[in-house]
Write a protein that holds these residues in place. Structure first.
Motif, PDB file in Angstrom:
ATOM      1  N   LEU A  41       0.833  -1.206   0.000  1.00  0.00           N
ATOM      2  CA  LEU A  41       0.000   0.000   0.000  1.00  0.00           C
ATOM      3  C   LEU A  41       0.868   1.257   0.000  1.00  0.00           C
ATOM      4  O   LEU A  41       0.565   2.241  -0.699  1.00  0.00           O
ATOM      5  CB  LEU A  41      -0.920   0.005   1.222  1.00  0.00           C
ATOM      6  CG  LEU A  41      -2.086  -0.986   1.203  1.00  0.00           C
ATOM      7  CD1 LEU A  41      -2.812  -0.971   2.542  1.00  0.00           C
ATOM      8  CD2 LEU A  41      -3.054  -0.636   0.069  1.00  0.00           C
ATOM      9  N   VAL A  42       1.939   1.237   0.790  1.00  0.00           N
ATOM     10  CA  VAL A  42       2.855   2.382   0.820  1.00  0.00           C
ATOM     11  C   VAL A  42       3.507   2.555  -0.549  1.00  0.00           C
ATOM     12  O   VAL A  42       3.618   3.663  -1.081  1.00  0.00           O
ATOM     13  CB  VAL A  42       3.922   2.204   1.919  1.00  0.00           C
ATOM     14  CG1 VAL A  42       4.925   3.351   1.891  1.00  0.00           C
ATOM     15  CG2 VAL A  42       3.272   2.103   3.286  1.00  0.00           C
ATOM     16  N   MET A  47      -5.630   7.743   1.990  1.00  0.00           N
ATOM     17  CA  MET A  47      -6.284   7.807   3.298  1.00  0.00           C
ATOM     18  C   MET A  47      -5.890   6.627   4.178  1.00  0.00           C
ATOM     19  O   MET A  47      -5.665   6.767   5.382  1.00  0.00           O
ATOM     20  CB  MET A  47      -7.811   7.848   3.117  1.00  0.00           C
ATOM     21  CG  MET A  47      -8.328   9.176   2.599  1.00  0.00           C
ATOM     22  SD  MET A  47     -10.138   9.295   2.655  1.00  0.00           S
ATOM     23  CE  MET A  47     -10.597   8.019   1.481  1.00  0.00           C
ATOM     24  N   ILE A  48      -5.790   5.435   3.559  1.00  0.00           N
ATOM     25  CA  ILE A  48      -5.419   4.251   4.341  1.00  0.00           C
ATOM     26  C   ILE A  48      -4.007   4.377   4.880  1.00  0.00           C
ATOM     27  O   ILE A  48      -3.739   4.089   6.054  1.00  0.00           O
ATOM     28  CB  ILE A  48      -5.564   2.985   3.478  1.00  0.00           C
ATOM     29  CG1 ILE A  48      -7.039   2.729   3.164  1.00  0.00           C
ATOM     30  CG2 ILE A  48      -4.953   1.781   4.187  1.00  0.00           C
ATOM     31  CD1 ILE A  48      -7.266   1.632   2.144  1.00  0.00           C
ATOM     32  N   VAL A  49      -3.092   4.818   4.052  1.00  0.00           N
ATOM     33  CA  VAL A  49      -1.700   4.961   4.482  1.00  0.00           C
ATOM     34  C   VAL A  49      -1.575   6.039   5.557  1.00  0.00           C
ATOM     35  O   VAL A  49      -0.874   5.856   6.565  1.00  0.00           O
ATOM     36  CB  VAL A  49      -0.792   5.280   3.273  1.00  0.00           C
ATOM     37  CG1 VAL A  49       0.621   5.660   3.743  1.00  0.00           C
ATOM     38  CG2 VAL A  49      -0.733   4.091   2.327  1.00  0.00           C
ATOM     39  N   ASP A  50      -2.271   7.156   5.373  1.00  0.00           N
ATOM     40  CA  ASP A  50      -2.237   8.211   6.393  1.00  0.00           C
ATOM     41  C   ASP A  50      -2.808   7.717   7.716  1.00  0.00           C
ATOM     42  O   ASP A  50      -2.290   8.029   8.793  1.00  0.00           O
ATOM     43  CB  ASP A  50      -3.019   9.438   5.906  1.00  0.00           C
ATOM     44  CG  ASP A  50      -2.290  10.189   4.813  1.00  0.00           C
ATOM     45  OD1 ASP A  50      -1.080   9.945   4.644  1.00  0.00           O
ATOM     46  OD2 ASP A  50      -2.931  11.013   4.129  1.00  0.00           O
ATOM     47  N   GLY A  51      -3.905   6.943   7.638  1.00  0.00           N
ATOM     48  CA  GLY A  51      -4.498   6.405   8.859  1.00  0.00           C
ATOM     49  C   GLY A  51      -3.570   5.442   9.570  1.00  0.00           C
ATOM     50  O   GLY A  51      -3.454   5.461  10.803  1.00  0.00           O
ATOM     51  N   LEU A 100       0.279   4.204  14.089  1.00  0.00           N
ATOM     52  CA  LEU A 100       1.605   3.752  14.516  1.00  0.00           C
ATOM     53  C   LEU A 100       2.480   4.871  15.047  1.00  0.00           C
ATOM     54  O   LEU A 100       3.556   4.626  15.575  1.00  0.00           O
ATOM     55  CB  LEU A 100       2.312   3.061  13.341  1.00  0.00           C
ATOM     56  CG  LEU A 100       1.602   1.809  12.801  1.00  0.00           C
ATOM     57  CD1 LEU A 100       2.331   1.277  11.586  1.00  0.00           C
ATOM     58  CD2 LEU A 100       1.524   0.742  13.884  1.00  0.00           C
ATOM     59  N   ARG A 101       2.014   6.108  14.925  1.00  0.00           N
ATOM     60  CA  ARG A 101       2.787   7.248  15.419  1.00  0.00           C
ATOM     61  C   ARG A 101       2.717   7.288  16.944  1.00  0.00           C
ATOM     62  O   ARG A 101       1.674   6.990  17.532  1.00  0.00           O
ATOM     63  CB  ARG A 101       2.198   8.540  14.852  1.00  0.00           C
ATOM     64  CG  ARG A 101       2.970   9.806  15.207  1.00  0.00           C
ATOM     65  CD  ARG A 101       2.232  11.022  14.678  1.00  0.00           C
ATOM     66  NE  ARG A 101       2.033  10.925  13.247  1.00  0.00           N
ATOM     67  CZ  ARG A 101       0.869  11.101  12.637  1.00  0.00           C
ATOM     68  NH1 ARG A 101      -0.218  11.359  13.355  1.00  0.00           N
ATOM     69  NH2 ARG A 101       0.778  11.005  11.330  1.00  0.00           N
ATOM     70  N   PRO A 102       3.811   7.656  17.635  1.00  0.00           N
ATOM     71  CA  PRO A 102       3.753   7.796  19.096  1.00  0.00           C
ATOM     72  C   PRO A 102       2.675   8.788  19.501  1.00  0.00           C
ATOM     73  O   PRO A 102       2.382   9.753  18.775  1.00  0.00           O
ATOM     74  CB  PRO A 102       5.155   8.330  19.461  1.00  0.00           C
ATOM     75  CG  PRO A 102       6.022   7.882  18.333  1.00  0.00           C
ATOM     76  CD  PRO A 102       5.164   7.923  17.101  1.00  0.00           C
TER      77      PRO A 102
END
Length: 294
Positions: free
Chosen positions: A7-8, A71-75, A80-82
């Motif tokens: 996806l990325v 949108m999926i990648v941003d989500g 996964l972001r701290p």
């Protein structure tokens, strides 16, 4: 099993419109990116990018996927972001706290004052604790609970001590039992309110009194501290209750030291481990500790 790394790759390929450009952004070799594009074509069943002169242009299917993939990648990146720093001034959330009778009356005002000062958008909901069942915490119906940890406490729960407590006797102001030091004989002769806890008649006080040679004469049985204190306040009955836990309930009654040894106990707060890392929940736990330690 889907390869979500694709996806990325697809997101970057559609944004760049170029195998070489996508390879540079992802720090891959052009051959590795070409293999990734081949894999994407196999998975989607579409060429995605096709030759047009010297460049590549997206197919209708690729144009359809572009917004969805982004949108999926941003989500996923957001998940996964701290966790970001907690902004208490804008925090809007409702927390459910499960406590025994007397806790809210004693510690609630200090806790509410802290919440109002630091996070005015937070709402507290207090619910009664009729038993030690762990399901409300496990199933997310309750955010935080207070109580005594024992062998019935679910082992997966997290816990932190709040304060130590002890049993004391209470009687109406002017009651004869308050005229002199309480003795085993006077304690045993008085008529008592017994508190029903955990579905059984409370045994801690009865066992400790009996071990010292006093047998309590039970006049009334109730199911909570508030009812016991209220009856002791307005009748000749006496009750034995936790001292700190019922401080907010014991207005207008006299308090006396028990004439026998009985072990003190610790009140702790308990929560489910899934909330360990929740910044707002961590803040709530710190507020509760401060309210109980003041």
């Amino acid at each position: 099993m889907p390869d979500f790394n694709l996806l990325v790759t697809l997101d970057v390929l559609l944004a760049e419109g170029s195998v070489a450009g996508a390879a540079r952004r992802l720090r891959l070799s052009p051959s590795a990116m070409s293999r990734a594009l081949t894999r994407l074509r196999e998975v989607t069943g579409d060429p995605l990018l096709v030759r047009a002169g010297r460049g590549l242009v997206p197919t209708p299917r690729a144009l359809e996927l572009r917004g969805q993939v982004g949108m999926i990648v941003d989500g996923a990146r957001a998940i996964l972001r701290p966790a970001e720093k907690l902004d208490l001034a804008t925090l809007e959330r409702r927390f459910v706290l499960r406590t025994s009778e007397g806790f809210v009356e004693t510690f609630g005002p200090r806790l509410i004052a802290q919440i109002r000062e630091e996070a005015p958008g937070v709402t507290l909901q207090f619910v009664t604790k009729p038993d030690k069942e762990s399901a409300p915490l496990r199933e997310g119906e309750v955010d935080l609970e207070t109580g005594v940890i024992d062998r019935t406490t679910a082992p997966e729960l997290r816990a932190l001590p709040l304060f130590d407590d002890r049993w004391v006797g209470v009687a109406r102001v002017g009651h004869p039992v308050l005229d002199a030091r309480m003795t085993l004989k006077r304690y045993g002769a008085a008529e008592h309110v017994q508190i029903l806890r955990r579905g059984l008649h409370s045994s801690e006080v009865d066992e400790a009194a009996a071990a010292s040679g006093a047998q309590r004469r039970i006049g009334i049985i109730v199911n909570g501290f508030a009812a016991a204190v209220a009856l002791a306040r307005d009748t000749d009955l006496i009750a034995t209750v936790p001292e700190r836990h019922t401080d907010g309930l014991r207005c207008g009654v006299g308090t006396f030291v028990l004439p026998f040894a009985i072990a003190p106990f610790t009140i702790s707060m308990l929560w489910h481990p899934r909330l360990d890392g929740d910044l707002a929940h961590r803040w709530l736990r710190s507020c509760l500790r401060r309210a109980c330690c003041t």
